[in-house]
Design a protein around this motif. Structure first.
Motif, PDB file in Angstrom:
ATOM      1  N   ASN A   1      -4.984  78.230 -25.770  1.00 26.94           N
ATOM      2  CA  ASN A   1      -6.378  77.813 -25.573  1.00 26.94           C
ATOM      3  C   ASN A   1      -6.630  77.496 -24.104  1.00 26.94           C
ATOM      4  OD1 ASN A   1      -7.032  78.004 -28.295  1.00 26.94           O
ATOM      5  ND2 ASN A   1      -6.562  75.860 -28.693  1.00 26.94           N
TER       6      ASN A   1
ATOM      7  N   SER B   1      -8.427  80.155 -21.598  1.00 26.10           N
ATOM      8  CA  SER B   1      -8.043  81.557 -21.631  1.00 26.10           C
ATOM      9  C   SER B   1      -9.181  82.451 -21.153  1.00 26.10           C
ATOM     10  CB  SER B   1      -7.608  81.955 -23.038  1.00 26.10           C
ATOM     11  OG  SER B   1      -8.655  81.693 -23.962  1.00 26.10           O
TER      12      SER B   1
ATOM     13  N   PHE C   1       2.057  82.119 -27.647  1.00 21.48           N
ATOM     14  CA  PHE C   1       0.925  82.899 -28.123  1.00 21.48           C
ATOM     15  C   PHE C   1      -0.285  81.998 -28.365  1.00 21.48           C
ATOM     16  CE2 PHE C   1       3.144  86.817 -28.606  1.00 21.48           C
ATOM     17  CZ  PHE C   1       4.446  86.492 -28.951  1.00 21.48           C
ATOM     18  N   ASN C   2      -1.438  82.627 -28.357  1.00 18.62           N
ATOM     19  CA  ASN C   2      -2.687  81.940 -28.729  1.00 18.62           C
ATOM     20  C   ASN C   2      -2.952  80.695 -27.885  1.00 18.62           C
ATOM     21  OD1 ASN C   2      -3.104  83.826 -30.860  1.00 18.62           O
ATOM     22  ND2 ASN C   2      -1.670  82.652 -32.114  1.00 18.62           N
TER      23      ASN C   2
ATOM     24  N   ASN D   1      -2.643  85.425 -16.470  1.00 17.04           N
ATOM     25  CA  ASN D   1      -2.541  85.600 -17.922  1.00 17.04           C
ATOM     26  C   ASN D   1      -1.347  86.464 -18.310  1.00 17.04           C
ATOM     27  OD1 ASN D   1      -4.748  83.995 -18.600  1.00 17.04           O
ATOM     28  ND2 ASN D   1      -6.192  85.676 -18.331  1.00 17.04           N
TER      29      ASN D   1
ATOM     30  N   TYR E   1      -2.226  75.256 -27.434  1.00 16.52           N
ATOM     31  CA  TYR E   1      -2.187  76.553 -28.115  1.00 16.52           C
ATOM     32  C   TYR E   1      -2.360  76.350 -29.609  1.00 16.52           C
ATOM     33  CZ  TYR E   1       2.676  75.282 -29.150  1.00 16.52           C
ATOM     34  OH  TYR E   1       3.815  74.645 -29.594  1.00 16.52           O
ATOM     35  N   ARG E   2      -2.587  77.445 -30.292  1.00 16.13           N
ATOM     36  CA  ARG E   2      -2.777  77.409 -31.747  1.00 16.13           C
ATOM     37  C   ARG E   2      -1.576  78.050 -32.419  1.00 16.13           C
ATOM     38  NH1 ARG E   2      -6.740  79.850 -29.478  1.00 16.13           N
ATOM     39  NH2 ARG E   2      -6.385  81.823 -30.568  1.00 16.13           N
ATOM     40  N   ARG E   3      -1.108  77.414 -33.468  1.00 14.95           N
ATOM     41  CA  ARG E   3       0.011  77.958 -34.240  1.00 14.95           C
ATOM     42  C   ARG E   3      -0.118  77.506 -35.673  1.00 14.95           C
ATOM     43  NH1 ARG E   3       6.431  76.614 -33.577  1.00 14.95           N
ATOM     44  NH2 ARG E   3       7.186  78.062 -35.152  1.00 14.95           N
TER      45      ARG E   3
ATOM     46  N   ASN F   1       1.461  84.140 -18.115  1.00 17.69           N
ATOM     47  CA  ASN F   1       1.253  82.818 -18.720  1.00 17.69           C
ATOM     48  C   ASN F   1       1.614  81.711 -17.738  1.00 17.69           C
ATOM     49  OD1 ASN F   1       0.105  83.449 -21.133  1.00 17.69           O
ATOM     50  ND2 ASN F   1       1.967  83.231 -22.345  1.00 17.69           N
TER      51      ASN F   1
ATOM     52  N   THR G   1      -3.800  73.076 -33.757  1.00 18.16           N
ATOM     53  CA  THR G   1      -3.787  72.998 -32.305  1.00 18.16           C
ATOM     54  C   THR G   1      -2.581  72.169 -31.877  1.00 18.16           C
ATOM     55  OG1 THR G   1      -6.190  73.194 -32.134  1.00 18.16           O
ATOM     56  CG2 THR G   1      -5.030  72.224 -30.266  1.00 18.16           C
TER      57      THR G   1
END
Length: 119
Positions: A32, A53, A29-30, A73, A99-101, A76, A105
């Motif tokens: 970048n 993205s 998820f998320n 997308n 990605y961001r979690r 992925n 980052t």
């Protein structure tokens, strides 16, 4: 932990083409950006191409006009179409996802796939 699964490397003659693919084994998820780096033994890993993205792309000067990075997308999945390959493109190519979690980052890498271009 989600792993990145790469495919498409191999041996090709100079002037030929290869297409690399990279897909995560699970959902990330998320995201970048997704992209490709390469490394030659004894040298630093370098960015080849990346796509955000939002669809913005970045390329190493040495591959501009020859390589194209793209992504699906929905899956992925990130691709690297490599045309007009040169012997100096020989390297291990690594898939990369940023990605961001939990507010941070993070980065994850594939295991690498060998690309060898013969002269």
């Amino acid at each position: 932990q989600v792993q990145l699964v790469e495919s498409g490397g191999g041996l090709v003659q100079a002037g030929g083409s290869l297409r690399l693919s990279c897909a995560p084994s699970g959902t990330i998820f998320n995201i970048n950006s997704m992209g490709w780096y390469r490394q030659v033994l004894g040298k630093q890993r370098e960015l080849v191409a990346a796509i955000t993205s939002g669809g913005n792309t970045d390329y190493a000067d040495s591959v501009k006009g020859r390589f194209t990075v793209s992504r699906d997308n929905a899956k992925n999945t990130v691709y690297l179409q490599m045309n007009s390959l040169k012997p100096e493109d020989t390297a291990v190519y690594f898939c990369h996802v940023e990605y961001r979690r939990m507010g941070l980052t993070r980065n994850t890498w594939g295991q690498g796939t060998q690309v060898t271009v013969s002269s």
